[in-house]
Design a protein around this motif. Structure first.
Motif, short mmCIF file in Angstrom:
data_model
loop_
_atom_site.label_atom_id
_atom_site.label_comp_id
_atom_site.label_asym_id
_atom_site.label_seq_id
_atom_site.Cartn_x
_atom_site.Cartn_y
_atom_site.Cartn_z
N VAL A 28 -4.05 0.47 -9.19
CA VAL A 28 -3.69 -0.90 -8.83
C VAL A 28 -2.75 -1.45 -9.90
O VAL A 28 -3.05 -1.39 -11.09
CB VAL A 28 -4.94 -1.80 -8.72
CG1 VAL A 28 -4.54 -3.24 -8.36
CG2 VAL A 28 -5.90 -1.25 -7.67
N VAL A 29 -1.61 -1.96 -9.45
CA VAL A 29 -0.62 -2.59 -10.34
C VAL A 29 -0.46 -4.03 -9.87
O VAL A 29 -0.19 -4.29 -8.69
CB VAL A 29 0.75 -1.88 -10.27
CG1 VAL A 29 1.71 -2.47 -11.30
CG2 VAL A 29 0.59 -0.38 -10.46
N GLY A 30 -0.62 -4.99 -10.79
CA GLY A 30 -0.50 -6.39 -10.37
C GLY A 30 -0.40 -7.33 -11.55
O GLY A 30 -0.38 -6.91 -12.71
N ILE A 39 0.84 -1.20 0.00
CA ILE A 39 0.00 0.00 0.00
C ILE A 39 0.88 1.25 0.00
O ILE A 39 1.82 1.36 0.77
CB ILE A 39 -0.94 0.02 1.22
CG1 ILE A 39 -1.73 -1.28 1.32
CG2 ILE A 39 -1.86 1.22 1.16
CD1 ILE A 39 -2.60 -1.58 0.11
N HIS A 40 0.51 2.20 -0.87
CA HIS A 40 1.25 3.46 -0.98
C HIS A 40 0.25 4.62 -0.88
O HIS A 40 -0.74 4.65 -1.60
CB HIS A 40 1.99 3.56 -2.32
CG HIS A 40 2.78 2.33 -2.68
ND1 HIS A 40 4.16 2.28 -2.56
CD2 HIS A 40 2.40 1.12 -3.14
CE1 HIS A 40 4.59 1.09 -2.96
NE2 HIS A 40 3.54 0.36 -3.31
N GLY A 41 0.54 5.57 -0.02
CA GLY A 41 -0.33 6.73 0.08
C GLY A 41 -1.48 6.54 1.06
O GLY A 41 -1.68 5.46 1.62
N VAL A 42 -2.24 7.62 1.25
CA VAL A 42 -3.36 7.64 2.20
C VAL A 42 -4.65 7.90 1.45
O VAL A 42 -4.78 8.94 0.78
CB VAL A 42 -3.15 8.72 3.28
CG1 VAL A 42 -4.31 8.74 4.26
CG2 VAL A 42 -1.83 8.51 4.00
N PRO A 43 -5.63 7.01 1.52
CA PRO A 43 -6.89 7.23 0.79
C PRO A 43 -7.70 8.38 1.37
O PRO A 43 -7.76 8.58 2.58
CB PRO A 43 -7.63 5.89 0.98
CG PRO A 43 -7.09 5.34 2.26
CD PRO A 43 -5.65 5.76 2.29
N HIS A 86 0.21 -3.95 -6.00
CA HIS A 86 0.56 -2.67 -5.37
C HIS A 86 -0.63 -1.73 -5.55
O HIS A 86 -1.22 -1.67 -6.64
CB HIS A 86 1.80 -2.05 -6.01
CG HIS A 86 3.06 -2.78 -5.70
ND1 HIS A 86 3.97 -2.33 -4.77
CD2 HIS A 86 3.56 -3.94 -6.19
CE1 HIS A 86 4.99 -3.17 -4.71
NE2 HIS A 86 4.76 -4.16 -5.57
N VAL A 87 -0.97 -1.01 -4.50
CA VAL A 87 -2.09 -0.07 -4.53
C VAL A 87 -1.59 1.32 -4.16
O VAL A 87 -0.99 1.50 -3.09
CB VAL A 87 -3.21 -0.50 -3.55
CG1 VAL A 87 -4.36 0.51 -3.61
CG2 VAL A 87 -3.71 -1.90 -3.87
N PHE A 88 -1.81 2.28 -5.05
CA PHE A 88 -1.44 3.67 -4.81
C PHE A 88 -2.72 4.48 -4.62
O PHE A 88 -3.61 4.46 -5.47
CB PHE A 88 -0.65 4.25 -5.99
CG PHE A 88 0.74 3.68 -6.14
CD1 PHE A 88 1.85 4.38 -5.67
CD2 PHE A 88 0.94 2.45 -6.75
CE1 PHE A 88 3.12 3.86 -5.82
CE2 PHE A 88 2.21 1.92 -6.90
CZ PHE A 88 3.31 2.64 -6.43
N HIS A 89 -2.81 5.21 -3.51
CA HIS A 89 -3.98 6.05 -3.23
C HIS A 89 -3.66 7.50 -3.55
O HIS A 89 -2.55 7.98 -3.30
CB HIS A 89 -4.38 5.92 -1.77
CG HIS A 89 -4.74 4.53 -1.35
ND1 HIS A 89 -5.74 3.80 -1.95
CD2 HIS A 89 -4.22 3.73 -0.38
CE1 HIS A 89 -5.83 2.61 -1.37
NE2 HIS A 89 -4.91 2.54 -0.42
N ASP A 90 -4.68 8.21 -4.09
CA ASP A 90 -4.54 9.65 -4.39
C ASP A 90 -3.28 9.91 -5.22
O ASP A 90 -2.45 10.77 -4.87
CB ASP A 90 -4.48 10.47 -3.10
CG ASP A 90 -5.87 10.94 -2.67
OD1 ASP A 90 -6.78 10.96 -3.51
OD2 ASP A 90 -6.04 11.27 -1.49
N PHE A 91 -3.15 9.18 -6.32
CA PHE A 91 -1.93 9.33 -7.12
C PHE A 91 -2.11 10.43 -8.15
O PHE A 91 -3.03 10.41 -8.97
CB PHE A 91 -1.59 8.01 -7.83
CG PHE A 91 -0.27 8.06 -8.55
CD1 PHE A 91 0.92 7.99 -7.86
CD2 PHE A 91 -0.23 8.21 -9.94
CE1 PHE A 91 2.14 8.05 -8.52
CE2 PHE A 91 0.98 8.28 -10.61
CZ PHE A 91 2.17 8.19 -9.90
N ASP A 92 -1.20 11.41 -8.12
CA ASP A 92 -1.26 12.57 -9.01
C ASP A 92 -0.26 12.39 -10.15
O ASP A 92 0.94 12.39 -9.92
CB ASP A 92 -0.95 13.84 -8.22
CG ASP A 92 -1.15 15.11 -9.04
OD1 ASP A 92 -1.49 14.99 -10.24
OD2 ASP A 92 -0.98 16.20 -8.49
#
Length: 234
Positions: free
Chosen positions: A116-118, A9-13, A99-105
């Motif tokens: 989501v990358v997988g 997990i990457h970032g804060v939702p 891998h999950v990235f939250h609030d990705f700019d």
């Protein structure tokens, strides 16, 4: 990052939605307070008391409106943030290798709620927390029969295209990115479908749709994508 048996997990939702809601509420409130202070007690000597009094009343009315409108705005953005957080809980249960990235700019008009990358591909997930009956009627998604001001199918496609451009510029090429619209409120009547090359689903169906997707990324491709996204997100 979390345990090794689940997705990374990457970032804060919901972080950006909450900050946007607070800022949207604050600026008219500050303007109204400034105006009230300006006219209070006939602050300007060259202005007559009558004019100052009328200005103060107008500023006070604007202050009341700003408070009410700000509360509505905060509630709407915070509701969206809560929706993102509930979907994030589901995405955190994806198996190792995702891998999950939250609030990705990545330069899109607003951050992507979740990336989501997988092994099953690359996904740009737009989360909605709508109340009411959500349907797909050929021309697009509708809530209680009304077309929303910001069509989520277009939002998800724009996010997927922006992410593909972002990765392509840094990797030379990028895998196909699947746009997803996910209803955290589980109010989408069909449950799930694919419309205009976009996956539309309730949160309850999201996990199974992601792991059953027909796409494919090698572990090396996933690693390269994640590395680029981590550098941008740091």
């Amino acid at each position: 990052m979390n345990g090794t048996q689940k997705a990374e997990i990457h970032g804060v939702p919901g972080e950006r939605a909450r900050a946007t809601g607070v800022m949207r509420a604050l600026w008219p409130l500050l303007v109204a307070l400034f105006a009230c202070g300006l006219f209070a007690g006939a602050a300007l000597p060259q202005v007559t008391l009558g004019v100052a009094g009328a200005g103060f009343l107008a500023a006070a009315a604007f202050l009341v409106w700003a408070v009410c409108d700000g509360l509505r705005g905060i509630n709407a953005f915070f509701k969206g943030a809560r929706g993102e957080e509930s979907v994030a809980v589901l995405l955190a249960t994806l198996p190792r290798g995702y891998h999950v990235f939250h609030d990705f700019d990545c330069g899109a008009s607003g951050a992507i709620d979740h990336v989501v990358v997988g092994p099953n591909g690359l996904f740009a997930v737009e989360t909605k927390c709508w109340s009411g009956r959500v349907t797909y009627e050929g021309s697009g998604l509708r809530v209680n029969g009304v077309e929303p001001s910001r069509p989520p199918l277009r939002q998800a496609r724009n996010s997927a295209q922006a992410l593909a451009r972002f990765l392509g510029e840094r990797l030379g090429s990028a895998p196909p990115c699947t746009p997803v619209v996910c209803f955290a409120s589980d109010t989408f009547e069909p449950g799930h479908l694919t419309a205009d090359n976009t996956v539309v689903c309730n949160a309850s169906a999201l996990y199974s749709l992601l792991v059953a997707h027909a796409g494919h990324l090698t572990s090396d491709e996933c690693e390269r994508i994640v590395k680029v996204m981590e550098q941008k997100d740091s």
